[in-house]
Design a protein around this motif. Structure first.
Motif, short mmCIF file in Angstrom:
data_model
loop_
_atom_site.label_atom_id
_atom_site.label_comp_id
_atom_site.label_asym_id
_atom_site.label_seq_id
_atom_site.Cartn_x
_atom_site.Cartn_y
_atom_site.Cartn_z
N ALA A 54 135.75 9.95 -54.23
CA ALA A 54 135.87 8.86 -55.21
C ALA A 54 137.32 8.72 -55.67
O ALA A 54 137.83 7.60 -55.81
CB ALA A 54 134.97 9.13 -56.42
N ALA A 55 137.98 9.85 -55.90
CA ALA A 55 139.38 9.81 -56.32
C ALA A 55 140.25 9.19 -55.23
O ALA A 55 141.19 8.44 -55.53
CB ALA A 55 139.86 11.22 -56.66
N LEU A 56 139.95 9.49 -53.97
CA LEU A 56 140.70 8.88 -52.87
C LEU A 56 140.45 7.38 -52.81
O LEU A 56 141.39 6.58 -52.66
CB LEU A 56 140.31 9.54 -51.55
CG LEU A 56 140.80 10.97 -51.32
CD1 LEU A 56 140.15 11.57 -50.08
CD2 LEU A 56 142.32 11.01 -51.19
N VAL A 57 139.18 6.98 -52.92
CA VAL A 57 138.84 5.56 -52.87
C VAL A 57 139.51 4.81 -54.02
O VAL A 57 139.94 3.66 -53.86
CB VAL A 57 137.31 5.37 -52.91
CG1 VAL A 57 136.94 3.90 -53.07
CG2 VAL A 57 136.67 5.94 -51.65
N SER A 58 139.64 5.46 -55.17
CA SER A 58 140.22 4.80 -56.35
C SER A 58 141.69 4.46 -56.17
O SER A 58 142.23 3.62 -56.89
CB SER A 58 140.03 5.66 -57.60
OG SER A 58 140.93 6.76 -57.62
N VAL A 59 142.35 5.11 -55.21
CA VAL A 59 143.76 4.79 -54.92
C VAL A 59 143.89 4.14 -53.54
O VAL A 59 144.93 4.19 -52.90
CB VAL A 59 144.66 6.05 -55.01
CG1 VAL A 59 144.75 6.52 -56.45
CG2 VAL A 59 144.17 7.17 -54.09
N ARG A 60 142.76 3.52 -53.11
CA ARG A 60 142.73 2.73 -51.89
C ARG A 60 142.97 3.55 -50.62
O ARG A 60 143.57 3.08 -49.66
CB ARG A 60 143.74 1.57 -51.96
CG ARG A 60 143.50 0.60 -53.10
CD ARG A 60 142.17 -0.13 -52.92
NE ARG A 60 142.00 -1.19 -53.89
CZ ARG A 60 141.36 -1.06 -55.05
NH1 ARG A 60 140.86 0.12 -55.37
NH2 ARG A 60 141.21 -2.07 -55.87
N LYS A 61 142.52 4.79 -50.63
CA LYS A 61 142.59 5.62 -49.44
C LYS A 61 141.18 5.80 -48.89
O LYS A 61 140.24 6.05 -49.64
CB LYS A 61 143.19 7.00 -49.75
CG LYS A 61 144.66 6.96 -50.12
CD LYS A 61 145.20 8.37 -50.36
CE LYS A 61 146.68 8.34 -50.72
NZ LYS A 61 147.20 9.72 -50.96
N LYS A 62 141.04 5.67 -47.58
CA LYS A 62 139.73 5.83 -46.96
C LYS A 62 139.40 7.31 -46.88
O LYS A 62 140.16 8.09 -46.30
CB LYS A 62 139.73 5.22 -45.56
CG LYS A 62 138.36 5.28 -44.89
CD LYS A 62 138.38 4.62 -43.52
CE LYS A 62 137.01 4.71 -42.87
NZ LYS A 62 136.99 4.07 -41.53
N PRO A 63 138.27 7.73 -47.43
CA PRO A 63 137.92 9.16 -47.38
C PRO A 63 137.50 9.58 -45.98
O PRO A 63 136.85 8.81 -45.27
CB PRO A 63 136.75 9.27 -48.36
CG PRO A 63 136.14 7.91 -48.38
CD PRO A 63 137.27 6.94 -48.17
N PRO A 64 137.89 10.77 -45.56
CA PRO A 64 137.48 11.25 -44.24
C PRO A 64 135.99 11.54 -44.20
O PRO A 64 135.36 11.80 -45.23
CB PRO A 64 138.30 12.53 -44.07
CG PRO A 64 138.59 12.99 -45.46
CD PRO A 64 138.72 11.74 -46.28
N GLU A 65 135.42 11.50 -43.00
CA GLU A 65 133.98 11.72 -42.84
C GLU A 65 133.70 13.18 -42.52
O GLU A 65 133.29 13.53 -41.41
CB GLU A 65 133.44 10.80 -41.75
CG GLU A 65 133.56 9.31 -42.10
CD GLU A 65 133.01 8.41 -41.01
OE1 GLU A 65 132.50 8.95 -39.99
OE2 GLU A 65 133.09 7.18 -41.16
N HIS A 66 133.95 14.04 -43.48
CA HIS A 66 133.64 15.46 -43.32
C HIS A 66 133.38 16.07 -44.69
O HIS A 66 133.52 15.40 -45.71
CB HIS A 66 134.76 16.20 -42.58
CG HIS A 66 136.10 16.17 -43.27
ND1 HIS A 66 136.31 16.63 -44.56
CD2 HIS A 66 137.32 15.73 -42.85
CE1 HIS A 66 137.57 16.49 -44.91
NE2 HIS A 66 138.20 15.93 -43.90
N HIS A 67 132.99 17.36 -44.70
CA HIS A 67 132.68 18.05 -45.95
C HIS A 67 133.79 19.02 -46.37
O HIS A 67 133.58 19.82 -47.29
CB HIS A 67 131.38 18.86 -45.80
CG HIS A 67 130.20 18.06 -45.36
ND1 HIS A 67 129.70 17.00 -46.08
CD2 HIS A 67 129.40 18.16 -44.26
CE1 HIS A 67 128.66 16.48 -45.46
NE2 HIS A 67 128.46 17.17 -44.35
N ASP A 68 134.94 18.99 -45.71
CA ASP A 68 135.99 19.99 -45.93
C ASP A 68 136.66 19.78 -47.29
O ASP A 68 137.55 18.94 -47.45
CB ASP A 68 137.02 19.90 -44.81
CG ASP A 68 138.00 21.07 -44.82
OD1 ASP A 68 138.23 21.64 -45.90
OD2 ASP A 68 138.53 21.40 -43.74
#
Length: 201
Positions: free
Chosen positions: A91-105
């Motif tokens: 959510a924090a990444l999305v809030s600064v317009r960054k696409k979150p990676p698709e993993h659980h790391d």
């Protein structure tokens, strides 16, 4: 002049393009809301089993006599903790317009957020990360091996328990809980990442 004014007002009659349902549900605020939902759910599980409430909780839920809430729900609690951390970091990444990676790391997500971690902090994030995969859902994950399971148990035990020599000069030890994942500690960890969310809207 009049024609131009008419054209200007006509623009107000043009409907704005509607977002798709998926786009609407992908808004950063909803990412944060879902993370908070998971965080609260972890808290609810904790309250149902901690501080001697397990027996009463089990009775109120209609569980069989002797049902151990701590034994049954501790892995689920850790899974919810791990999921809430993963989602709040994304959510924090999305809030600064960054696409979150698709993993659980979780350590990688913390790195992407620019969070410096000491070895102990990396270890607890690693524990919660593996709890999403190894705890709370199935007896064992798909394609798990004996070595994988043994490694998870060893890592998990090193986080949750500490040993003390019971009899001097022997290898006999007694073990006690470290409290590393108790609600107060997890809650503080969660809130430290939740604070990274950019509340622009």
């Amino acid at each position: 002049m009049c024609d131009d004014d008419d054209y200007e007002f006509e623009q107000y009659d043009t409907p704005a393009p509607r977002m798709s349902l998926v786009e609407d549900r992908s808004h950063e605020n909803l990412w944060l809301h879902r993370a908070n939902d998971l965080h609260a759910s972890a808290g609810a599980v904790w309250l149902s089993m901690a501080d001697g409430r397990g027996k009463d909780s089990a009775k109120e839920l209609g569980m069989r006599e002797g049902f151990d809430m701590m034994l049954a729900c501790f892995p689920v609690y850790h899974m919810l903790c791990g999921l809430s951390l993963e989602v709040v970091m994304k959510a924090a990444l999305v809030s600064v317009r960054k696409k979150p990676p698709e993993h659980h790391d979780l350590n990688n997500l913390a790195h992407l957020l620019g969070v410096n971690r000491n070895p102990a902090q990396k270890k607890i994030l690693n524990f919660y990360q593996h709890s999403v995969v190894w705890a709370g859902r199935y007896p064992v994950p798909k394609n798990a091996t004996d070595d994988d399971l043994a490694a998870y148990y060893e890592m998990s035990n090193s986080v949750l328990f500490k040993g003390k020599t019971a009899v001097k000069g022997t290898i006999i030890k007694t073990y006690s809980r470290t409290g590393a994942t108790d609600w107060e500690r997890f809650d503080a960890l969660y809130r430290s990442y939740s604070a990274l969310f950019d509340h622009r809207f």
